[in-house]
Design an enzyme around this catalytic site. Structure first.
Site, PDB file in Angstrom:
ATOM      1  N   ARG A  69       0.825  -1.227   0.000  1.00 55.42           N
ATOM      2  CA  ARG A  69       0.000   0.000   0.000  1.00 55.42           C
ATOM      3  C   ARG A  69       0.855   1.272   0.000  1.00 55.42           C
ATOM      4  O   ARG A  69       0.425   2.326   0.453  1.00 55.42           O
ATOM      5  CB  ARG A  69      -0.968   0.039   1.179  1.00 55.42           C
ATOM      6  CG  ARG A  69      -1.977  -1.085   1.140  1.00 55.42           C
ATOM      7  CD  ARG A  69      -3.197  -0.759   1.961  1.00 55.42           C
ATOM      8  NE  ARG A  69      -4.130  -1.863   1.890  1.00 55.42           N
ATOM      9  CZ  ARG A  69      -4.112  -2.917   2.697  1.00 55.42           C
ATOM     10  NH1 ARG A  69      -3.216  -2.985   3.662  1.00 55.42           N
ATOM     11  NH2 ARG A  69      -4.981  -3.877   2.559  1.00 55.42           N
ATOM     12  N   LYS A  72       3.086  11.786 -10.871  1.00 57.50           N
ATOM     13  CA  LYS A  72       2.149  11.040 -11.720  1.00 57.50           C
ATOM     14  C   LYS A  72       2.821   9.732 -12.084  1.00 57.50           C
ATOM     15  O   LYS A  72       3.886   9.739 -12.708  1.00 57.50           O
ATOM     16  CB  LYS A  72       1.856  11.815 -13.003  1.00 57.50           C
ATOM     17  CG  LYS A  72       0.735  12.801 -12.902  1.00 57.50           C
ATOM     18  CD  LYS A  72       0.393  13.285 -14.304  1.00 57.50           C
ATOM     19  CE  LYS A  72      -0.552  14.436 -14.264  1.00 57.50           C
ATOM     20  NZ  LYS A  72      -0.741  15.026 -15.605  1.00 57.50           N
ATOM     21  N   GLU A 107       9.749  18.427 -24.988  1.00 61.29           N
ATOM     22  CA  GLU A 107       9.066  18.663 -23.705  1.00 61.29           C
ATOM     23  C   GLU A 107       9.555  19.981 -23.100  1.00 61.29           C
ATOM     24  O   GLU A 107       8.781  20.724 -22.501  1.00 61.29           O
ATOM     25  CB  GLU A 107       9.373  17.482 -22.775  1.00 61.29           C
ATOM     26  CG  GLU A 107       8.374  17.241 -21.697  1.00 61.29           C
ATOM     27  CD  GLU A 107       6.987  16.814 -22.187  1.00 61.29           C
ATOM     28  OE1 GLU A 107       6.865  15.775 -22.832  1.00 61.29           O
ATOM     29  OE2 GLU A 107       6.027  17.545 -21.902  1.00 61.29           O
ATOM     30  N   LYS A 124       7.905  23.301 -13.434  1.00 60.90           N
ATOM     31  CA  LYS A 124       7.079  22.118 -13.141  1.00 60.90           C
ATOM     32  C   LYS A 124       6.759  22.058 -11.654  1.00 60.90           C
ATOM     33  O   LYS A 124       5.617  21.794 -11.257  1.00 60.90           O
ATOM     34  CB  LYS A 124       7.790  20.843 -13.598  1.00 60.90           C
ATOM     35  CG  LYS A 124       7.035  19.598 -13.158  1.00 60.90           C
ATOM     36  CD  LYS A 124       6.722  18.640 -14.245  1.00 60.90           C
ATOM     37  CE  LYS A 124       5.663  17.642 -13.774  1.00 60.90           C
ATOM     38  NZ  LYS A 124       5.526  16.496 -14.618  1.00 60.90           N
ATOM     39  N   GLU A 133      -4.011  17.910 -10.476  1.00 60.69           N
ATOM     40  CA  GLU A 133      -4.458  18.403 -11.772  1.00 60.69           C
ATOM     41  C   GLU A 133      -5.958  18.698 -11.812  1.00 60.69           C
ATOM     42  O   GLU A 133      -6.699  18.163 -12.642  1.00 60.69           O
ATOM     43  CB  GLU A 133      -4.085  17.427 -12.891  1.00 60.69           C
ATOM     44  CG  GLU A 133      -4.175  18.098 -14.252  1.00 60.69           C
ATOM     45  CD  GLU A 133      -3.589  17.278 -15.395  1.00 60.69           C
ATOM     46  OE1 GLU A 133      -2.482  16.732 -15.250  1.00 60.69           O
ATOM     47  OE2 GLU A 133      -4.240  17.212 -16.432  1.00 60.69           O
ATOM     48  N   ARG A 144      -2.266  22.664 -13.275  1.00 64.62           N
ATOM     49  CA  ARG A 144      -1.311  21.651 -13.741  1.00 64.62           C
ATOM     50  C   ARG A 144      -1.598  21.200 -15.178  1.00 64.62           C
ATOM     51  O   ARG A 144      -0.696  20.763 -15.886  1.00 64.62           O
ATOM     52  CB  ARG A 144      -1.311  20.453 -12.783  1.00 64.62           C
ATOM     53  CG  ARG A 144      -0.271  19.421 -13.148  1.00 64.62           C
ATOM     54  CD  ARG A 144      -0.045  18.391 -12.066  1.00 64.62           C
ATOM     55  NE  ARG A 144       0.932  17.420 -12.507  1.00 64.62           N
ATOM     56  CZ  ARG A 144       1.527  16.550 -11.731  1.00 64.62           C
ATOM     57  NH1 ARG A 144       1.264  16.524 -10.444  1.00 64.62           N
ATOM     58  NH2 ARG A 144       2.406  15.696 -12.213  1.00 64.62           N
ATOM     59  N   ASN A 171       0.331  20.353 -20.101  1.00 60.74           N
ATOM     60  CA  ASN A 171       0.021  19.584 -21.311  1.00 60.74           C
ATOM     61  C   ASN A 171      -0.020  20.466 -22.549  1.00 60.74           C
ATOM     62  O   ASN A 171      -0.602  20.069 -23.565  1.00 60.74           O
ATOM     63  CB  ASN A 171      -1.312  18.854 -21.141  1.00 60.74           C
ATOM     64  CG  ASN A 171      -1.197  17.737 -20.129  1.00 60.74           C
ATOM     65  OD1 ASN A 171      -0.220  17.004 -20.114  1.00 60.74           O
ATOM     66  ND2 ASN A 171      -2.176  17.643 -19.250  1.00 60.74           N
ATOM     67  N   HIS A 194       0.190  19.053 -26.072  1.00 55.34           N
ATOM     68  CA  HIS A 194       0.056  17.597 -25.941  1.00 55.34           C
ATOM     69  C   HIS A 194      -1.207  17.015 -26.570  1.00 55.34           C
ATOM     70  O   HIS A 194      -1.268  15.813 -26.773  1.00 55.34           O
ATOM     71  CB  HIS A 194       0.114  17.195 -24.464  1.00 55.34           C
ATOM     72  CG  HIS A 194       1.513  17.185 -23.914  1.00 55.34           C
ATOM     73  ND1 HIS A 194       2.317  18.304 -23.903  1.00 55.34           N
ATOM     74  CD2 HIS A 194       2.259  16.193 -23.384  1.00 55.34           C
ATOM     75  CE1 HIS A 194       3.482  17.994 -23.360  1.00 55.34           C
ATOM     76  NE2 HIS A 194       3.478  16.724 -23.045  1.00 55.34           N
ATOM     77  N   HIS A 232      -0.568  13.659 -28.431  1.00 48.85           N
ATOM     78  CA  HIS A 232      -1.075  12.343 -28.047  1.00 48.85           C
ATOM     79  C   HIS A 232      -1.824  11.698 -29.205  1.00 48.85           C
ATOM     80  O   HIS A 232      -1.740  10.483 -29.413  1.00 48.85           O
ATOM     81  CB  HIS A 232      -1.993  12.457 -26.819  1.00 48.85           C
ATOM     82  CG  HIS A 232      -1.236  12.755 -25.556  1.00 48.85           C
ATOM     83  ND1 HIS A 232      -1.784  13.440 -24.497  1.00 48.85           N
ATOM     84  CD2 HIS A 232       0.031  12.460 -25.185  1.00 48.85           C
ATOM     85  CE1 HIS A 232      -0.887  13.558 -23.534  1.00 48.85           C
ATOM     86  NE2 HIS A 232       0.225  12.971 -23.925  1.00 48.85           N
ATOM     87  N   HIS A 236       7.697  11.032 -28.484  1.00 52.64           N
ATOM     88  CA  HIS A 236       6.801  11.929 -27.753  1.00 52.64           C
ATOM     89  C   HIS A 236       7.201  13.403 -27.894  1.00 52.64           C
ATOM     90  O   HIS A 236       6.377  14.252 -28.227  1.00 52.64           O
ATOM     91  CB  HIS A 236       6.765  11.515 -26.282  1.00 52.64           C
ATOM     92  CG  HIS A 236       5.910  12.397 -25.443  1.00 52.64           C
ATOM     93  ND1 HIS A 236       4.545  12.471 -25.595  1.00 52.64           N
ATOM     94  CD2 HIS A 236       6.212  13.278 -24.453  1.00 52.64           C
ATOM     95  CE1 HIS A 236       4.049  13.337 -24.742  1.00 52.64           C
ATOM     96  NE2 HIS A 236       5.036  13.846 -24.033  1.00 52.64           N
TER      97      HIS A 236
HETATM   98  N1  GLY Z   1       3.454  15.690 -17.574  1.00 53.52           N
HETATM   99  C1  GLY Z   1       2.454  16.551 -17.089  1.00 53.52           C
HETATM  100  C2  GLY Z   1       2.279  16.507 -15.608  1.00 53.52           C
HETATM  101  O1  GLY Z   1       3.062  15.913 -14.912  1.00 53.52           O
HETATM  102  O2  GLY Z   1       1.329  17.050 -15.105  1.00 53.52           O
END
Ligand code: GLY
Length: 351
Positions: free
Chosen positions: A114, A136, A178, A210, A220, A224, A228, A231, A235, A250
Site C-alpha cells: 500500500r 504522476k 518537452e 514544473k 491536476e 497543472r 500539457n 500535448h 497524443h 513523444h
Molecule cells: N506531464 C504533465 C504533468 O506531470 O502534469
C-alpha cells in the site's frame, strides 16, 4: 548543483540538478530510513548501474526496454519479486531510467504494501524536465496510455546532467520537445531564450516551472493541466502512429503539437501572427520539427486525429485544448471540430 524544492507540505522533496547528482542517492535513501532498496531499471541504462549506489543492500530488477514495460503484467511481476526479495513497507524503490521506468516503478511503489518510498534517478532529458517530477505514475492498457496509475510523490529526484551525455540523438530531441513547452509557461514566459541557457540551468528552469505547477495543483484539478501545452495533438499523433505506422517520439510530437496549438489559437482570434512566429522560433532554437508528418496529412487522417483528440483526458466530452491567449496559456473547452480540422488542413499544406 542546483536544488529545486517541490513544496507539498509534509510530502515536499528536492529535485537535485547537475553533473554527478547520481552520487547523492545514498544520502537521499538514508533520509527515508530504508534498510533495503529495490532498484528498478531498463537494459538501455545498464551502463550507468555500476555508478548507482543506494547506500543500503539492494537488488536490481531489470524490466524490458521501451514503452512495453509499462504494463499491469510488469507491475505484478515486479511486486512479486519485491515480495520474494523481502522488501518491507519501510524500504524503498529506486527508479533508475527515463519516463517509462519512473512511471512504472513509481506505480509499483505506490501499491506495494500500500505504498513504499520511491526515489527517482532520471537518466533521460524528458524524465529530468517532466516525467520524474510531480508524482504522476502509471502504466498503459491496450485501451490507452497511462489509463491506470496513481499520484505518488517521490522522496527525491536526481537529475544528473552528466548521464545525459550518452543519450541517443533522438532522445535529446524528445527531451527538447518537452522543454519547448516550458518556453511558453510561467508568469514571464522565456521564449527562445530557454534554448540558449547552459544545460544545467535549462533543466533547472524547467524543473522550477514544473515544481510550481505541481505545488499549486498536485492532482491536476486546474493549473497543472497547462503542463500539457502542445500535448493534445501530440497524443493523437502518437496514437495514430501506434495504430497505423509512423515513427514519432513523444517530444517530436509535442513540438508539432505546439505549432498546431499556436495556429489553432490564431484561428480562434486568441493570438496574432507575431506570436505564432514566436512559437516557430522556439522550435527552431531547439532544432525541433514543426511540420505535420506526411503520413498524417489529408482529410481522412485529420478526421481520425480529431477523434483521438476528443478522447484526450483533459476533454470533458468535448474538444479541449491548452491554448495561448492575451492572458497567457489556458485551458479552452468546447472548440469546434471545424476549426480543428481547418487548422490541421493548414498544417498539411505547409512544407
Ligand atoms: N506531464 C504533465 C504533468 O506531470 O502534469
Amino acid at each position: 548543483m542546483i536544488v529545486v524544492p517541490v513544496e507539498l507540505g509534509g510530502r515536499s522533496y528536492d529535485v537535485v540538478v547537475g553533473p554527478g547528482a547520481r552520487k547523492l542517492l545514498g544520502r537521499m535513501v538514508a533520509g527515508t530510513g530504508a534498510r533495503r532498496a529495490a532498484l528498478v531499471t531498463q537494459q538501455s541504462v545498464a551502463g550507468w548501474l555500476a555508478e548507482i549506489d543506494p547506500g543500503v543492500p539492494f537488488e536490481v530488477f531489470v524490466v524490458e526496454d521501451g514503452e512495453a514495460a509499462k504494463s499491469m503484467a510488469t507491475v505484478e511481476r515486479l511486486c512479486r519479486r519485491f515480495a520474494a526479495s523481502g522488501l518491507a513497507r519501510s524500504d524503498a524503490v529506486v527508479a533508475v531510467g527515463g519516463g517509462v521506468v519512473t512511471d512504472l516503478a513509481g506505480f509499483a511503489a505506490s501499491v506495494f504494501h500500500r505504498g513504499v518510498a520511491c526515489l527517482n534517478v532520471a537518466t533521460s532529458l524528458l524524465g529530468q524536465v517532466d516525467a520524474a517530477i510531480g508524482g504522476k505514475t502509471g502504466v498503459n492498457l491496450p485501451e490507452g496510455k497511462n489509463l491506470v496509475g496513481s499520484f505518488w510523490q517521490p522522496r527525491a529526484v536526481l537529475c544528473d546532467t552528466e548521464v545525459l551525455r550518452t543519450l541517443p540523438v533522438r532522445e535529446w530531441a524528445c527531451g527538447r520537445g518537452e522543454m519547448a513547452k516550458y518556453a511558453f509557461l510561467g508568469e514571464e514566459p522565456m521564449g527562445a531564450a530557454l534554448a540558449d541557457m547552459p544545460l544545467e540551468e535549462q533543466v533547472a528552469t524547467c524543473v522550477r516551472l514544473k515544481a510550481a505547477f505541481v505545488s499549486e495543483d498536485e492532482r491536476e484539478s486546474g493549473a497543472r493541466a497547462l503542463l500539457n501545452y502542445g500535448h493534445t495533438l501530440a497524443h493523437a499523433l502518437e496514437a495514430a502512429a501506434f495504430d497505423r505506422g509512423g515513427d514519432l517520439r513523444h517530444g517530436e510530437a509535442v513540438a508539432i503539437g505546439l505549432v498546431f496549438a499556436a495556429l489553432l489559437a490564431r484561428r480562434l482570434g486568441r493570438i496574432d501572427d507575431r506570436r505564432v512566429d514566436e512559437h516557430r522560433a522556439v522550435l527552431a532554437a531547439f532544432e525541433l520539427p514543426a511540420a505535420l508528418p506526411s503520413e498524417r496529412r489529408g482529410s481522412q487522417e485529420a478526421e481520425r486525429l480529431v477523434d483521438f483528440m476528443a478522447r484526450d483526458k483533459k476533454a470533458a466530452h468535448d474538444l479541449t485544448f491548452v491554448l495561448d491567449g492575451q492572458g497567457g496559456v489556458e485551458v479552452v473547452h468546447g472548440v469546434e471540430r471545424g476549426d480543428v480540422l481547418a487548422t490541421l488542413a493548414e498544417m498539411g499544406e505547409e512544407r
